[in-house]
Design a protein around this motif. Structure first.
Motif, PDB file in Angstrom:
ATOM      1  N   LEU A 482       0.808  -1.250  -0.028  1.00 36.66           N
ATOM      2  CA  LEU A 482      -0.060  -0.045  -0.052  1.00 36.66           C
ATOM      3  C   LEU A 482       0.883   1.248   0.109  1.00 36.66           C
ATOM      4  O   LEU A 482       0.561   2.270  -0.694  1.00 36.66           O
ATOM      5  CB  LEU A 482      -1.020   0.017   1.235  1.00 36.66           C
ATOM      6  CG  LEU A 482      -2.513  -0.479   0.848  1.00 36.66           C
ATOM      7  CD1 LEU A 482      -2.359  -1.919   0.318  1.00 36.66           C
ATOM      8  CD2 LEU A 482      -3.353  -0.488   2.165  1.00 36.66           C
ATOM      9  N   HIS A 483       1.994   1.277   0.779  1.00 32.55           N
ATOM     10  CA  HIS A 483       2.843   2.422   0.673  1.00 32.55           C
ATOM     11  C   HIS A 483       3.502   2.635  -0.637  1.00 32.55           C
ATOM     12  O   HIS A 483       3.509   3.739  -1.155  1.00 32.55           O
ATOM     13  CB  HIS A 483       4.023   2.260   1.739  1.00 32.55           C
ATOM     14  CG  HIS A 483       5.540   3.061   1.342  1.00 32.55           C
ATOM     15  ND1 HIS A 483       5.132   4.306   1.657  1.00 32.55           N
ATOM     16  CD2 HIS A 483       6.616   2.727   0.898  1.00 32.55           C
ATOM     17  CE1 HIS A 483       6.346   4.909   1.315  1.00 32.55           C
ATOM     18  NE2 HIS A 483       7.279   3.916   0.790  1.00 32.55           N
ATOM     19  N   ARG A 484       3.707   1.744  -1.451  1.00 28.77           N
ATOM     20  CA  ARG A 484       4.283   1.904  -2.793  1.00 28.77           C
ATOM     21  C   ARG A 484       3.330   2.110  -3.763  1.00 28.77           C
ATOM     22  O   ARG A 484       3.675   2.944  -4.790  1.00 28.77           O
ATOM     23  CB  ARG A 484       4.785   0.534  -3.274  1.00 28.77           C
ATOM     24  CG  ARG A 484       6.084  -0.033  -2.567  1.00 28.77           C
ATOM     25  CD  ARG A 484       6.612  -1.153  -3.249  1.00 28.77           C
ATOM     26  NE  ARG A 484       8.046  -1.642  -2.804  1.00 28.77           N
ATOM     27  CZ  ARG A 484       8.824  -2.521  -3.148  1.00 28.77           C
ATOM     28  NH1 ARG A 484       8.311  -3.109  -4.280  1.00 28.77           N
ATOM     29  NH2 ARG A 484      10.006  -2.598  -2.715  1.00 28.77           N
ATOM     30  N   HIS A 485       1.793   2.118  -3.444  1.00 26.15           N
ATOM     31  CA  HIS A 485       0.661   2.537  -4.366  1.00 26.15           C
ATOM     32  C   HIS A 485       0.425   3.720  -3.715  1.00 26.15           C
ATOM     33  O   HIS A 485      -0.673   4.500  -4.368  1.00 26.15           O
ATOM     34  CB  HIS A 485      -0.153   1.517  -4.389  1.00 26.15           C
ATOM     35  CG  HIS A 485       0.270   0.388  -5.515  1.00 26.15           C
ATOM     36  ND1 HIS A 485       1.092  -0.524  -5.067  1.00 26.15           N
ATOM     37  CD2 HIS A 485      -0.100   0.276  -6.717  1.00 26.15           C
ATOM     38  CE1 HIS A 485       1.224  -1.441  -6.044  1.00 26.15           C
ATOM     39  NE2 HIS A 485       0.460  -1.129  -7.237  1.00 26.15           N
ATOM     40  N   GLY A 486       0.930   4.478  -2.718  1.00 27.42           N
ATOM     41  CA  GLY A 486       0.448   5.538  -2.383  1.00 27.42           C
ATOM     42  C   GLY A 486      -1.114   5.470  -1.650  1.00 27.42           C
ATOM     43  O   GLY A 486      -1.748   6.488  -1.460  1.00 27.42           O
ATOM     44  N   LEU A 487      -1.500   4.510  -0.967  1.00 33.19           N
ATOM     45  CA  LEU A 487      -2.609   4.149  -0.327  1.00 33.19           C
ATOM     46  C   LEU A 487      -2.621   4.466   1.272  1.00 33.19           C
ATOM     47  O   LEU A 487      -1.421   4.304   1.707  1.00 33.19           O
ATOM     48  CB  LEU A 487      -3.440   2.876  -0.784  1.00 33.19           C
ATOM     49  CG  LEU A 487      -3.448   2.841  -2.184  1.00 33.19           C
ATOM     50  CD1 LEU A 487      -4.007   1.067  -2.221  1.00 33.19           C
ATOM     51  CD2 LEU A 487      -4.724   3.467  -2.640  1.00 33.19           C
ATOM     52  N   PRO A 488      -3.683   4.737   1.920  1.00 33.42           N
ATOM     53  CA  PRO A 488      -3.580   4.923   3.326  1.00 33.42           C
ATOM     54  C   PRO A 488      -3.028   3.530   4.070  1.00 33.42           C
ATOM     55  O   PRO A 488      -3.655   2.399   3.582  1.00 33.42           O
ATOM     56  CB  PRO A 488      -5.007   5.297   3.904  1.00 33.42           C
ATOM     57  CG  PRO A 488      -5.730   6.167   2.440  1.00 33.42           C
ATOM     58  CD  PRO A 488      -5.095   5.240   1.321  1.00 33.42           C
ATOM     59  N   LEU A 489      -2.167   3.555   4.930  1.00 31.27           N
ATOM     60  CA  LEU A 489      -1.545   2.303   5.365  1.00 31.27           C
ATOM     61  C   LEU A 489      -2.589   1.813   6.348  1.00 31.27           C
ATOM     62  O   LEU A 489      -2.604   0.521   6.474  1.00 31.27           O
ATOM     63  CB  LEU A 489      -0.233   2.796   6.216  1.00 31.27           C
ATOM     64  CG  LEU A 489       0.819   3.458   5.531  1.00 31.27           C
ATOM     65  CD1 LEU A 489       2.155   3.342   6.554  1.00 31.27           C
ATOM     66  CD2 LEU A 489       1.224   2.371   3.985  1.00 31.27           C
ATOM     67  N   GLU A 490      -3.523   2.369   6.772  1.00 32.72           N
ATOM     68  CA  GLU A 490      -4.412   1.940   7.888  1.00 32.72           C
ATOM     69  C   GLU A 490      -5.166   0.704   7.356  1.00 32.72           C
ATOM     70  O   GLU A 490      -5.535  -0.377   7.971  1.00 32.72           O
ATOM     71  CB  GLU A 490      -5.425   3.048   8.441  1.00 32.72           C
ATOM     72  CG  GLU A 490      -6.637   2.495   9.520  1.00 32.72           C
ATOM     73  CD  GLU A 490      -7.289   3.627   9.946  1.00 32.72           C
ATOM     74  OE1 GLU A 490      -7.419   3.754  11.445  1.00 32.72           O
ATOM     75  OE2 GLU A 490      -7.917   4.353   9.188  1.00 32.72           O
ATOM     76  N   MET A 491      -5.299   0.975   5.857  1.00 33.17           N
ATOM     77  CA  MET A 491      -6.298   0.139   5.429  1.00 33.17           C
ATOM     78  C   MET A 491      -5.612  -1.458   5.283  1.00 33.17           C
ATOM     79  O   MET A 491      -6.301  -2.536   5.095  1.00 33.17           O
ATOM     80  CB  MET A 491      -6.717   0.421   3.708  1.00 33.17           C
ATOM     81  CG  MET A 491      -7.605   1.706   3.737  1.00 33.17           C
ATOM     82  SD  MET A 491      -8.292   1.833   2.194  1.00 33.17           S
ATOM     83  CE  MET A 491      -6.667   2.073   1.193  1.00 33.17           C
ATOM     84  N   ALA A 492      -4.198  -1.449   5.576  1.00 35.18           N
ATOM     85  CA  ALA A 492      -3.551  -2.978   5.480  1.00 35.18           C
ATOM     86  C   ALA A 492      -3.880  -3.452   6.630  1.00 35.18           C
ATOM     87  O   ALA A 492      -3.398  -4.824   6.758  1.00 35.18           O
ATOM     88  CB  ALA A 492      -2.198  -2.400   5.339  1.00 35.18           C
ATOM     89  N   THR A 493      -4.065  -2.774   7.926  1.00 35.75           N
ATOM     90  CA  THR A 493      -4.433  -3.418   9.090  1.00 35.75           C
ATOM     91  C   THR A 493      -5.527  -4.190   9.128  1.00 35.75           C
ATOM     92  O   THR A 493      -6.489  -4.137   8.186  1.00 35.75           O
ATOM     93  CB  THR A 493      -4.152  -2.611  10.078  1.00 35.75           C
ATOM     94  OG1 THR A 493      -5.289  -1.532  10.365  1.00 35.75           O
ATOM     95  CG2 THR A 493      -2.794  -1.904  10.195  1.00 35.75           C
TER      96      THR A 493
END
Length: 607
Positions: A482-493
């Motif tokens: 998600l970091h590499r795609h510029g998305l909010p990290l919270e969505m990965a949890t």
């Protein structure tokens, strides 16, 4: 007719003058008399093993046909099928019997776990036990010279009790204990490197309740782990997710003292071997041992820590090819085998193609305690217990590894099934896996490079133990993506519902990924001269070092081996300035590769 073979003295071995155990004597008598024999005894005392060894030795003209009743489905024994009548040429309906009951030579039929079968199977089994017939087939005409039923009477493990006197009046029944089987002789032959008499003495000194918990089967597993240099407790089964404890209950039902450590220490002393608390790289070590020794192993650990992938990778390296993989939530009986009529008029079973062929095989049973249904799990149990499927041995099967989650994780109940002691004690080694036992960090670094190093440094240094439990290796990979795609990290949890995510603060990770000042191994190596000077000054002030010493030590101790190798020169310079007691910790619990690295570093320092 009932004989009670229970003993009061554990030293009474239950052998006749010819050296036969009481169970072996009973087997011979029932075959000679043509009577159905029923044997009841605790799980894991060697009932089945005694049948296999004694029939082969005392009745070499006969073969043992083993039928695991708990794993049967109604169509396994008998099924109606259209066949061509050789006299009239017409299609007629005939009852086809399982092909194992037509071995072409005299045979003894052993129906194991006879009380654990379903109602339909129970009816078929009772016809066999009472009349030695099955459907339209006379088993005596097929070559049967003996019929035996075995099981444990515990209602926690069986599905029925026989109460019909018309049935009970047709069998000779024997109740046995561990003293009535030949398990000591088998273990002594299996572990010839040791004199097991001191171990048998330790076992015999236990109370009846503890001997029932530490069954001969479980003792066998304890010895197997001791032989490999593993913790002896790995031989104790995981029952509903918890390690079996050797605790005897008081007469009022309250648990007494836990004697697990005392008993295992006594066994280790009797063997003259250490009992380590753990071993480096435990998952890979036990999987390799399984391949060497033909073990069935159970690995239990939290979701997302990388258990299954590490198991598959290790098996792939040992086999030279991919292991067989089954995810139980989506595995049907038909994925394993299916009954079909054969040309000789018997009922045969077609095995899935993956089980056939001479090449070496290993099986991974993923999500082991989440089976799709009882029928699929019953077939699975035959494979894990008997290394066969539908009565057919799986050629060149070298190891089986079951992987599962615990019943509870992070205070939340997981949707997993329960097991009983008879099922749990089938595994030679049962491990509870921690995230730190899985070298998934190296894989992340190899795949995602600097981004993985940054995320791992945050995981190791910026959050507490509870936070690390929520952020699995699987979650770490999502954070990187998600970091590499510029998305909010919270969505990965992990999403908990109603707008709530896993309770782990991500601010420090965001700061690290944005390049704000932090200190990791890369930063130490980049400014090694300054850090070496800071460590020198700390050492001059105190032999214990100072705050800078603690910072450097923590960073180096938490670094992955690939990171240490990448910055070997800087690591060697900095470690030389650390207090000796901190340096010594790098070898504690280290894997063989890590020990080799640190030995080379310390050798370079002395030069």
């Amino acid at each position: 007719m009932t004989t009670d073979a229970q003993r009061t003295a554990p030293s009474a071995r239950g052998h006749d003058p010819a050296g036969r155990s009481r169970l072996e004597t009973f087997i011979d008598a029932m075959i000679a008399l043509g009577q159905t024999g029923q044997v009841f005894g605790e799980h894991g005392i060697g009932k089945t093993a005694t049948f296999f060894s004694h029939i082969a030795r005392a009745h070499p003209e006969a073969t043992l046909v083993y039928v695991p009743a708990a794993n049967l489905t109604p169509d396994d024994l008998l099924v109606g099928a259209p066949v061509r009548d050789p006299r009239t040429g017409e299609l007629v309906l005939r009852q086809l019997v399982m092909s194992a009951l037509k071995p072409g030579r005299p045979f003894v039929l052993l129906i194991d776990d006879s009380l654990q079968a379903g109602d339909t199977i129970q009816s078929q089994l009772m016809q066999i036990a009472c009349d030695w017939t099955l459907g339209e087939h006379d088993l005596r005409a097929l070559g049967c010279i003996g019929v035996f039923l075995t099981d444990n009477e515990s209602l926690s493990e069986t599905s029925a009790r026989r109460g019909d006197l018309a049935l009970l009046d047709r069998m000779v029944t024997m109740r046995i204990t561990a003293n009535d089987t030949s398990w000591r002789r088998h273990l002594a032959a299996k572990y010839r490197r040791w004199d097991l008499e001191p171990v048998f003495s330790v076992w015999a000194s236990l109370s009846p309740g503890l001997r029932a918990l530490l069954s001969p089967r479980t003792l066998d597993h304890v010895l197997a782990n001791a032989q490999e240099g593993f913790p002896l407790r790995w031989g104790l089964p995981l029952l509903d997710g918890e390690r079996l404890r050797l605790v005897e209950r008081d007469p009022d039902g309250r648990p007494g003292p836990d004697r697990t450590a005392e008993v295992l220490d006594g066994i280790a002393e009797a063997l003259g071997v250490p009992d380590p608390a753990t071993v480096p790289d435990p998952v890979r070590q036990v999987v390799r041992a399984a391949l060497r020794n033909r073990w069935t192993v159970l690995l239990q650990g939290p979701p997302g820590c990388g258990k299954t992938e590490l198991v598959r990778q290790t098996l792939r390296e040992g086999l030279g090819g991919d292991p067989l993989y089954f995810s139980l939530p989506v595995t049907n009986v038909e994925d394993l085998c299916a009954p079909v009529p054969s040309a000789d008029g018997t009922l045969d079973n077609l095995l899935a193609a993956r089980f056939t062929g001479p090449e070496p095989k290993a099986i991974v049973w993923d999500e082991y305690n989440r089976p799709k249904d009882k029928a699929a799990f019953a077939k699975l149990m035959e494979i894990t217990q008997e290394w066969s499927l539908a009565g057919r041995r799986i050629e060149n099967l070298r190891a089986q590894i079951a992987v599962q989650n615990p019943p509870y994780h992070l205070g939340r109940k997981l949707l997993v099934s329960r097991n009983n002691i008879a099922q749990a004690s089938r595994f030679t080694a049962s491990l509870t896996v921690r995230p730190e036992d899985i070298p998934a960090n190296e894989w992340l670094i190899e795949r995602y490079g600097a981004d993985a190093e940054t995320v791992l440094e945050w995981w190791k240094h910026d959050i507490d133990d509870d936070g690390r439990a929520w952020i699995t290796k699987r979650t770490l990979e999502r954070l990187i993506k998600l970091h590499r795609h510029g998305l909010p990290l919270e969505m990965a949890t992990v999403y908990l519902g109603d707008g709530e995510y896993a309770p782990v603060p991500l601010t420090a990770l965001i700061d690290r990924l944005r390049g704000r000042p932090v200190t990791g191994l890369r930063e130490l190596a980049r400014d090694v001269d300054a850090w070496e000077e800071r460590l020198r000054r700390a050492a001059e002030r105190s032999d214990e070092g100072g705050d800078d010493s603690d910072v450097v030590h923590q960073i180096i101790a938490n670094a992955e081996l690939s990171q240490l190798k990448k910055h070997r020169a800087a690591v060697t310079r900095l470690v030389a300035r650390l207090p000796a007691k901190l340096r010594a910790t790098y070898l504690v619990g280290a894997s063989e590769r890590q020990q080799r690295f640190w030995t080379e570093v310390f050798t370079t320092m002395r030069r």
